[in-house]
Structures are given as C-alpha cells and as structure tokens.
Write an enzyme that holds these catalytic residues in place. Structure first.
Site, short mmCIF file in Angstrom:
data_model
loop_
_atom_site.label_atom_id
_atom_site.label_comp_id
_atom_site.label_asym_id
_atom_site.label_seq_id
_atom_site.Cartn_x
_atom_site.Cartn_y
_atom_site.Cartn_z
CB SER A 1 -1.22 0.11 1.07
OG SER A 1 -1.52 1.22 1.79
CE1 TYR B 1 -5.38 -1.43 4.23
CE2 TYR B 1 -3.62 0.10 4.16
CZ TYR B 1 -5.14 -0.75 3.57
OH TYR B 1 -4.79 -0.63 2.15
P1 NAP Z 1 -11.91 -5.08 -0.84
O1 NAP Z 1 -12.60 -4.59 -1.92
O2 NAP Z 1 -12.44 -4.65 0.79
O3 NAP Z 1 -11.34 -6.66 -0.85
C1 NAP Z 1 -10.96 -7.40 -0.05
C2 NAP Z 1 -11.25 -9.03 -0.14
O4 NAP Z 1 -10.56 -9.72 0.70
C3 NAP Z 1 -12.67 -9.34 0.04
O5 NAP Z 1 -13.06 -9.70 -0.58
C4 NAP Z 1 -12.78 -9.89 1.39
O6 NAP Z 1 -13.69 -10.17 2.08
C5 NAP Z 1 -11.61 -10.74 1.50
N1 NAP Z 1 -11.07 -11.04 2.67
C6 NAP Z 1 -11.18 -9.99 3.71
N2 NAP Z 1 -10.58 -11.03 5.06
C7 NAP Z 1 -10.49 -11.99 4.82
C8 NAP Z 1 -10.27 -13.33 5.28
N3 NAP Z 1 -10.05 -13.38 6.72
N4 NAP Z 1 -9.84 -13.92 5.04
C9 NAP Z 1 -10.41 -14.32 3.18
N5 NAP Z 1 -11.07 -13.42 2.68
C10 NAP Z 1 -10.88 -11.73 3.44
O7 NAP Z 1 -10.34 -4.70 -1.02
P2 NAP Z 1 -9.68 -4.43 -2.46
O8 NAP Z 1 -9.87 -2.79 -2.64
O9 NAP Z 1 -10.08 -5.40 -3.59
O10 NAP Z 1 -8.19 -4.28 -1.45
C11 NAP Z 1 -7.54 -5.84 -2.19
C12 NAP Z 1 -6.29 -5.51 -1.24
O11 NAP Z 1 -5.30 -4.06 -2.23
C13 NAP Z 1 -5.78 -5.27 -0.10
O12 NAP Z 1 -4.72 -6.34 0.85
C14 NAP Z 1 -6.04 -4.14 0.35
O13 NAP Z 1 -5.56 -3.51 1.50
C15 NAP Z 1 -5.23 -3.54 -1.15
N6 NAP Z 1 -5.09 -2.29 -1.46
C16 NAP Z 1 -6.11 -1.60 -1.89
C17 NAP Z 1 -6.24 -0.38 -2.59
C18 NAP Z 1 -7.08 0.32 -3.01
O14 NAP Z 1 -7.18 1.42 -2.48
N7 NAP Z 1 -8.31 0.07 -2.68
C19 NAP Z 1 -4.68 0.44 -2.28
C20 NAP Z 1 -3.80 -0.01 -2.02
C21 NAP Z 1 -4.08 -1.87 -1.09
P3 NAP Z 1 -15.25 -9.13 2.48
O15 NAP Z 1 -15.93 -8.24 1.40
O16 NAP Z 1 -16.09 -10.13 3.64
O17 NAP Z 1 -14.11 -8.11 3.14
C1 GCO Z 2 -7.54 5.48 3.63
C2 GCO Z 2 -6.85 3.77 1.58
C3 GCO Z 2 -5.53 3.70 1.72
C4 GCO Z 2 -6.00 2.85 0.39
C5 GCO Z 2 -4.76 2.23 0.02
C6 GCO Z 2 -3.55 3.19 -0.41
O1 GCO Z 2 -8.03 5.28 3.37
O2 GCO Z 2 -5.95 5.83 3.12
O3 GCO Z 2 -8.03 3.20 2.74
O4 GCO Z 2 -5.01 2.83 2.61
O5 GCO Z 2 -6.74 1.67 0.46
O6 GCO Z 2 -3.81 1.01 0.66
O7 GCO Z 2 -2.62 2.66 -1.01
#
Ligand code: NAP
Ligand code: GCO
Length: 263
Positions: free
Chosen positions: A144, A157
């Site tokens: 992230s 986080y």
């Molecule tokens: P998301 O939409 O919340 O999807 C995450 C998935 O993981 C969901 O299907 C969730 O299920 C599942 N999950 C949560 N806890 C779990 C567990 N204990 N066991 C198995 N599955 C579980 O998140 P996303 O935005 O696609 O993010 C995916 C990854 O990228 C995460 O690691 C997040 O931190 C990272 N990330 C996201 C962003 C962003 O801007 N979106 C940026 C940087 C990094 P539920 O629906 O039940 O929660």
């Molecule tokens: C926040 C966001 C972030 C992003 C992501 C950034 O509240 O600042 O959710 O943490 O999801 O991980 O890279």
C-alpha cells in the site's frame, strides 16, 4: 513474449471474489495461469465463481479465512490434491479500519494486523515448502501507499502494510536461494469498494473532499483502477522477473514521487 507467459502455472489469489484480487486473477488467467482463489464465506466465493465464469475463466474457489492457520494448511493441502502445487501466491485479502488511533480498541488494531500482516505470513508459510520441492515459486504481497506513508485514522493499516513490506524482504532473504521470488505491489488509491467511502458524493453533489485531495496528490490526476495493477502482477508472477526479489513495485500514478500541488 514467452517470458511473460504463465501457461502451466497455478496461481492462488486470496480474497479474490471482486476488487483488486479479482482483476489480478483475471490478468494472470489471461497470461495462461490456472486460477485458484479463496474468500471468507460461501456467498462471496459463489459471487466470485459466477464473475470468473462470465469472463470465460474456469476458476477454483474455496472458502477459507486467511487468518486461521489450520484452515489455511487444509486449504493448501486440498488445492494440491485437487488442482496442483501453487506456483504463484498473491496475498491480496485485506481489511482497513479508519479510526483515530486514540479511539481505536486494541482488539480492532489486532484484527487489522491479523488479516493484513499475520495472514500473508500464514499463507506464505503454507505454500513455501511445496514451492521449494518444485524448485521455484513467486509470492506477491499486496502492500500500500501506507507501506511508506502515514495518515490520520489508519494506524493499524499502516503498521500492517509497513510490516508486510518487511515480510516481503525477509521472505526474499530467507528463500531467494531456493528460487523463490517474493515481491510486493504497492497500489496507490484504487477505486474499489474498500475506498468507496472516500469517494462518496457530498449531499450537494460535489466531490468528497478526500476524493479531490487524492486527485490533487496524484500526478496522473485520477484514481487508479484494479486493471492498472494487472501488468505489474503478470510481470512479478512470470519468468520476466526471475532476478527481481524483495522489491516493492509502487503502482500509484506517481504519488510517492510528488510533494503535492503548490498552493
Ligand atoms: P476489498 O474490496 O475489501 O477486497 C478484499 C477481499 O478480501 C474481500 O473479498 C474480503 O472479503 C476479503 N477478505 C477480508 N478478510 C478476509 C479473510 N480473513 N480471509 C479471506 N478473505 C478475506 O479490497 P480491495 O480494495 O480490492 O483491496 C485488496 C487488497 O489491496 C487489500 O490488501 C488492500 O489493503 C490492498 N490495497 C487496496 C487499495 C485501494 O485503494 N483499494 C490500495 C492499496 C492496497 P469481505 O468482502 O468479506 O471483506
Ligand atoms: C485510506 C485508504 C488507503 C488505500 C490504499 C493506499 O484510507 O487511506 O483506504 O489506505 O486503500 O492502501 O495505497
């Protein structure tokens, strides 16, 4: 380009029923990999299976909580029996709790660390022995911006994702000699359900202030899409990255390079 081909490889993407995990899995499938994914309950797995089928991808979906070590060991044993040894592990499942630190309970803090940091350890630990026996393995940890930066309300986080960056480097250090490459992808701000509350329109129809803040903070002047992460994921999963190890590839439209818009 053959070096980017994933033909014959098995890729396990955690929490990949939708969002970033789904997009990455779809990209790995297009590069030739067989897709295996898990999610936290049957409803999500069914939703994922239907979404993969709609894209013409035959995915294998399993219910498994990535924080539950016996369940994860059982998952990997089942995948090995039903599909084969995992060549590519993408630790994608993650959660966030946006709570000011002094108002956050230790229980909530631990929950975030459990899913975002302990689970990649548990998953990697379960996959590495067979990768070693097979002679190669690729692990991609979804990090992230918060692997590098802090901000109000995301202490747990940021602690978890900073830790995940160092777990990535440590897996590289410990298993590089066994031909395992462990790298991270550090997405910038990506439009998924996880970030939807930061983009909600205001009552008067104007942009959420955080939405405007991110656009101003991103040289690309937009939020990322899950598809922006596909090329980097295919690269880190493929032979094209065989001498890339312990690296975090930030895919952030330039956020980390930029001081921010001048007033
Ligand atoms: P998301 O939409 O919340 O999807 C995450 C998935 O993981 C969901 O299907 C969730 O299920 C599942 N999950 C949560 N806890 C779990 C567990 N204990 N066991 C198995 N599955 C579980 O998140 P996303 O935005 O696609 O993010 C995916 C990854 O990228 C995460 O690691 C997040 O931190 C990272 N990330 C996201 C962003 C962003 O801007 N979106 C940026 C940087 C990094 P539920 O629906 O039940 O929660
Ligand atoms: C926040 C966001 C972030 C992003 C992501 C950034 O509240 O600042 O959710 O943490 O999801 O991980 O890279």
């Amino acid at each position: 380009m053959n070096m980017f081909s994933l033909e014959g490889k098995i890729a396990l993407v955690t929490g990949a029923s939708y969002g970033i995990g789904f997009a990455i899995a779809e990209g790995l499938a297009q590069a030739g990999a067989t897709i295996v994914f898990n999610d936290i309950n049957q409803e999500l797995v069914n939703k994922g299976l239907a979404a993969y089928e709609e894209k013409g991808i035959k995915a294998h979906g399993y219910v498994c909580d990535v924080t539950d070590e016996p369940a994860v060991q059982n998952l990997i044993a089942t995948i090995e029996k039903e599909v084969g040894i995992v060549d590519i592990l993408v630790n994608n499942a993650g959660i966030i709790k946006r709570i000011p630190m002094c108002e956050m309970s230790a229980e909530d803090f631990r929950k975030v660390i459990d899913v975002d940091l302990n689970a990649p350890f548990i998953m990697s630990k379960a996959c590495i022995p067979s990768m070693i026996k097979k002679g190669h393995g690729k692990i991609i940890n979804i990090c992230s911006m918060m692997s590098e930066l802090g901000r109000e309300t995301v202490s747990a986080y940021a602690a978890a994702k900073g830790g995940l960056k160092m777990l990535t480097r440590n897996i590289c250090s410990e298993y590089g000699e066994q031909n395992i490459q462990c790298n991270g992808i550090g997405p910038g701000y990506i439009a998924t359900p996880q970030t939807a509350p930061l983009r909600e329109l205001q009552a008067d129809g104007s942009r959420h202030p955080f939405d405007s803040f991110i656009i101003a903070k991103t040289p690309a002047a937009r939020w990322g899409n899950p598809e922006d992460l596909v090329g980097p994921a295919v690269f880190l999963a493929s032979d094209a990255s065989n001498f890339v190890n312990g690296h975090i590839l930030y895919v952030d439209g330039g956020i980390l390079a930029y001081i921010g818009k001048q007033p």
